[in-house]
Design an enzyme around this catalytic site. Structure first.
Site, short mmCIF file in Angstrom:
data_model
loop_
_atom_site.label_atom_id
_atom_site.label_comp_id
_atom_site.label_asym_id
_atom_site.label_seq_id
_atom_site.Cartn_x
_atom_site.Cartn_y
_atom_site.Cartn_z
CG HIS A 132 -7.28 2.91 -12.93
ND1 HIS A 132 -8.15 2.99 -14.01
CD2 HIS A 132 -7.49 1.68 -12.40
CE1 HIS A 132 -8.84 1.87 -14.12
NE2 HIS A 132 -8.46 1.06 -13.14
CG HIS A 153 -9.20 -1.25 -8.54
ND1 HIS A 153 -7.89 -1.37 -8.92
CD2 HIS A 153 -9.92 -1.20 -9.69
CE1 HIS A 153 -7.81 -1.39 -10.24
NE2 HIS A 153 -9.02 -1.29 -10.73
CE1 TYR A 198 8.38 4.38 9.19
CE2 TYR A 198 10.38 5.44 8.40
CZ TYR A 198 9.17 5.50 9.05
OH TYR A 198 8.72 6.69 9.57
CD GLU A 229 -12.09 -4.60 -12.03
OE1 GLU A 229 -12.22 -5.82 -11.82
OE2 GLU A 229 -11.29 -4.14 -12.89
CE1 TYR A 257 4.04 5.97 14.68
CE2 TYR A 257 1.92 5.45 13.70
CZ TYR A 257 2.97 6.32 13.87
OH TYR A 257 2.96 7.54 13.26
CG HIS A 313 -6.22 -2.82 -14.17
ND1 HIS A 313 -7.10 -3.88 -14.28
CD2 HIS A 313 -6.94 -1.81 -13.64
CE1 HIS A 313 -8.30 -3.50 -13.85
NE2 HIS A 313 -8.22 -2.25 -13.45
#
Length: 213
Positions: free
Chosen positions: A92, A90, A111, A72, A208, A154
């Site tokens: 799956h 990335h 949220y 990839e 935060y 994918h």
């Protein structure tokens, strides 16, 4: 970070993929200037060291590393060139990939989606490892103003300013995909937060966490 540091980071964080994606699927990378370090292709995530980690230029040249880079590379390279994040993950992962098979985006049902934007869009399918898929992913994220996208049939792509943040946000998205699918499985229609409600959360997130003072 230096080239050596980003390769160290891949070694350190790659084993975290094992909990997010089946087998040897998925990949991650982290950028330093005009190059990025990426997980090698087809090997367990805990089976390589820094000298093995491929270092790849933004033009796709394999600059260093004993192992071959992930298939990839085109998608990582394209995202780095056009959106300039610090890291990419990335996977799956099962719930996000379920939505991928449905060609369905993740709407703002909670949220915490603001960690990546106001929705997670769907990227049009193209064969893995191709420039077409890379372009489709960038286009989808840009249109939705999101740092994540679900790729049809994918999986999931999440970007971030650094690798720990990209991994953390991958976990957030996968968790929200699970919530969304569970709600639908019991026959419910998940209520979506409005833009105004999400804007309030975004403002709160600016302060935060713990102060560095």
């Amino acid at each position: 970070m230096t080239n050596e540091a980003i390769r160290d980071a891949v070694v350190e964080h790659a084993p975290e993929l094992a909990a997010l994606t089946p087998g040897r699927t998925g990949n991650l990378s982290v950028r330093d200037g005009d190059a990025f370090a990426i997980t090698p292709t087809g090997v367990p995530y805990d089976s390589f060291d820094t000298p093995d980690v491929p270092l790849v230029s933004l033009d796709g040249e394999h600059l260093d590393g004993a192992m071959d880079p992930s298939s990839e590379v085109p998608m990582h390279r394209h995202i780095y060139r056009f959106d300039e994040p610090g890291a990419i993950v990335h996977t799956h992962s099962p719930y996000a990939t379920t939505l991928a098979t449905l060609h369905e985006e993740l709407p703002p049902i909670h949220y915490m989606i603001v960690a990546v934007g106001k929705r997670v869009p769907v990227t049009e399918y193209a064969p893995y490892g191709t420039e077409a898929l890379a372009k489709n992913a960038v286009d989808a994220m840009r249109e939705a103003q999101s740092t994540a996208t679900i790729i049809e049939n994918h999986g999931l792509v999440v970007t971030g300013p650094d690798l720990p943040t990209a991994i953390e946000n991958t976990v957030h998205v996968e968790s929200l995909c699970e919530l969304y699918l569970r709600a639908k499985a019991i026959g419910g229609t998940p209520h979506e937060l409005t833009d105004d409600q999400l804007d309030v959360v975004l403002q709160k997130f600016e302060s935060y966490g713990q102060s560095d003072d």
